[in-house]
Write a protein that holds these residues in place. Structure first.
Motif, PDB file in Angstrom:
ATOM      1  N   UNK A  42      30.285  40.994 -68.158  1.00 20.85           N
ATOM      2  CA  UNK A  42      30.383  41.776 -66.915  1.00 20.85           C
ATOM      3  C   UNK A  42      31.843  42.108 -66.614  1.00 20.85           C
ATOM      4  N   UNK A  43      32.716  41.112 -66.777  1.00 20.77           N
ATOM      5  CA  UNK A  43      34.137  41.329 -66.514  1.00 20.77           C
ATOM      6  C   UNK A  43      34.742  42.327 -67.495  1.00 20.77           C
ATOM      7  N   UNK A  44      34.365  42.225 -68.779  1.00 18.13           N
ATOM      8  CA  UNK A  44      34.924  43.120 -69.791  1.00 18.13           C
ATOM      9  C   UNK A  44      34.510  44.569 -69.528  1.00 18.13           C
ATOM     10  N   UNK A  45      33.252  44.771 -69.134  1.00 18.12           N
ATOM     11  CA  UNK A  45      32.805  46.129 -68.790  1.00 18.12           C
ATOM     12  C   UNK A  45      33.565  46.621 -67.564  1.00 18.12           C
ATOM     13  N   UNK A  46      33.768  45.728 -66.605  1.00 18.70           N
ATOM     14  CA  UNK A  46      34.511  46.082 -65.398  1.00 18.70           C
ATOM     15  C   UNK A  46      35.958  46.434 -65.735  1.00 18.70           C
ATOM     16  N   UNK A  47      36.538  45.711 -66.708  1.00 22.89           N
ATOM     17  CA  UNK A  47      37.907  45.989 -67.144  1.00 22.89           C
ATOM     18  C   UNK A  47      38.011  47.409 -67.684  1.00 22.89           C
ATOM     19  N   UNK A  48      37.032  47.795 -68.487  1.00 21.26           N
ATOM     20  CA  UNK A  48      37.024  49.154 -69.039  1.00 21.26           C
ATOM     21  C   UNK A  48      36.918  50.188 -67.924  1.00 21.26           C
ATOM     22  N   UNK A  49      36.160  49.856 -66.886  1.00 25.72           N
ATOM     23  CA  UNK A  49      35.919  50.797 -65.798  1.00 25.72           C
ATOM     24  C   UNK A  49      37.172  51.006 -64.947  1.00 25.72           C
ATOM     25  N   UNK A  50      37.889  49.911 -64.644  1.00 25.01           N
ATOM     26  CA  UNK A  50      39.041  50.021 -63.739  1.00 25.01           C
ATOM     27  C   UNK A  50      40.338  50.364 -64.452  1.00 25.01           C
ATOM     28  N   UNK A  51      40.286  50.487 -65.774  1.00 24.30           N
ATOM     29  CA  UNK A  51      41.524  50.728 -66.539  1.00 24.30           C
ATOM     30  C   UNK A  51      41.937  52.196 -66.555  1.00 24.30           C
ATOM     31  N   UNK A  52      41.203  53.054 -65.851  1.00 16.76           N
ATOM     32  CA  UNK A  52      41.471  54.499 -65.894  1.00 16.76           C
ATOM     33  C   UNK A  52      42.918  54.868 -65.577  1.00 16.76           C
ATOM     34  N   UNK A  53      43.540  54.303 -64.503  1.00 16.43           N
ATOM     35  CA  UNK A  53      44.927  54.692 -64.210  1.00 16.43           C
ATOM     36  C   UNK A  53      45.887  54.407 -65.359  1.00 16.43           C
ATOM     37  N   UNK A  54      45.669  53.323 -66.089  1.00 16.49           N
ATOM     38  CA  UNK A  54      46.547  52.997 -67.212  1.00 16.49           C
ATOM     39  C   UNK A  54      46.232  53.864 -68.425  1.00 16.49           C
TER      40      UNK A  54
END
Length: 384
Positions: A42-54
């Protein structure tokens, strides 16, 4: 500091903490490895989702990988749902049927295939610029909202049933873990509701509001992740699972009525009740903080089903509360004993079967309207 810098800083901190927590969950030694792995997913999928600005700093325009990363959001809630299942039920295992949770993700990507994945870079850019008029993106967001409602309703129903099953069959204080998981789910629900509001503005005449809400979401996510990290590091054995084969007493009674099963006679109930109370007084099994209804059944030779009906239905108490009444009575005896006046409340709660001060104080106040400390003071003042 402009909006872009705020997004980059907050995203960087969130990614670091999320990666650290995911690493901790995957490497910590625990018997609940499946639960930890699912939450790490769940965290890894969330990481992919919130990484857009970077990611936007190193990419030039929309891409297939970028869109695929965005659609991974459809895997977040299913991953969390499976995590809750694994936390609630000790016998939970991943099965082929759980692959059905991938369907929303696959359907959305199939929808985007003709006019995004299979076109050139110029057409991709045009697709994003005119996103407000693209039916594919509108359908994608509608499906996400439907998924959100369906899964979180299912999670709350699951938690309600699991907590009730726990109270009917277990006497440990870890029911507080379910309370915390309920709180955590509530916070996530609030987060996704904010995401829905953001999406509404994204397709409105005020898209800039959506961008500012995105910053708030990232900050909110950061606090949620820190909260969970604090819990995970301080309470690595936070949850205690129950067996999914256990049934609610209300379901058993309903089945008996439908089948017109023969009811147990009053004399049999009285005999079992006398046997149970004698066992509780003489053997004091409640001193075991991990006592379950199965343990009592094995010792008294009363079938679990009959024992559950006797306590949860005939006596009108959950097994959890039934055991706690004996624990509180034992604690009161210790508090009344002049020879044990130097024994601390903390020592008493462990001695009588509790393993949490807050749970002990809550249960004690429920039965006496006083905290253990005030109860002892009242006894001392009455003796003067």
């Amino acid at each position: 500091m402009d909006k872009i810098n705020v997004l980059i800083i907050v995203t960087g901190i969130s990614l670091f903490i999320s990666l650290f927590l995911a690493f901790f969950l995957l490497t910590v030694r625990t018997e609940y490895r499946l639960s930890n792995s699912l939450f790490a997913a769940f965290l890894m999928v969330n990481i992919m989702d919130i990484s857009e600005p970077l990611v936007s700093l190193v990419t030039d325009g929309p891409s297939n990988l970028g869109m695929l990363r965005n659609t991974l959001a459809f895997l977040q809630i299913p991953a969390f749902y499976l995590y809750v299942l694994s936390v609630c039920y000790s016998d939970f295992r991943l099965k082929p049927k759980h692959l059905l949770h991938l369907l929303p993700f696959l359907v959305v990507n199939m929808i985007l295939l003709p006019r995004f994945y299979m076109v050139d870079a110029t057409s991709k850019m045009d697709f994003i610029i005119n996103r407000q008029s693209r039916i594919e993106l509108q359908v994608t967001h509608i499906l996400f909202h439907i998924q959100f409602v369906a899964y979180f309703v299912a999670v709350f129903v699951l938690l309600r049933k699991a907590k009730k099953l726990y109270r009917e069959n277990y006497a440990g204080v870890n029911v507080n873990s379910y309370n915390w998981l309920f709180q955590f789910t509530s916070v996530l629900t609030a987060l996704y509701l904010i995401v829905i509001i953001k999406n509404i503005f994204k397709f409105s005449d005020y898209p800039y509001i959506s961008e500012w809400i995105k910053i708030g979401i990232l900050v909110f996510q950061l606090f949620i992740i820190c909260w969970y990290l604090f819990k995970a590091l301080n309470h690595p054995g936070l949850f205690r699972n129950i067996n999914s084969k256990l049934r609610l007493v209300s379901d058993i009674i309903s089945e008996e009525k439908n089948n017109e099963a023969q009811t147990v006679s009053e004399s049999e109930l009285n005999e079992e009740l006398i046997k149970l109370k004698k066992y509780m007084v003489e053997e004091k099994p409640f001193l075991d903080p991990s006592l379950t209804i199965q343990n009592v059944s094995d010792s008294t030779q009363i079938p679990v089903r009959d024992l559950s009906l006797l306590i949860n239905h005939q006596l009108g108490q959950h097994f959890f509360d039934f055991i706690n009444t004996y624990r509180i009575e034992e604690a009161k005896e210790i508090l009344k004993d002049p020879a044990k006046k130097k024994v601390t409340v903390l020592e008493i709660l462990y001695e009588v079967g509790f393993n949490s001060k807050s749970s002990f104080n809550t249960a004690f106040k429920k039965y006496t309207d006083l905290t253990p400390t005030l109860y002892r003071k009242q006894l001392l003042s009455s003796d003067l």
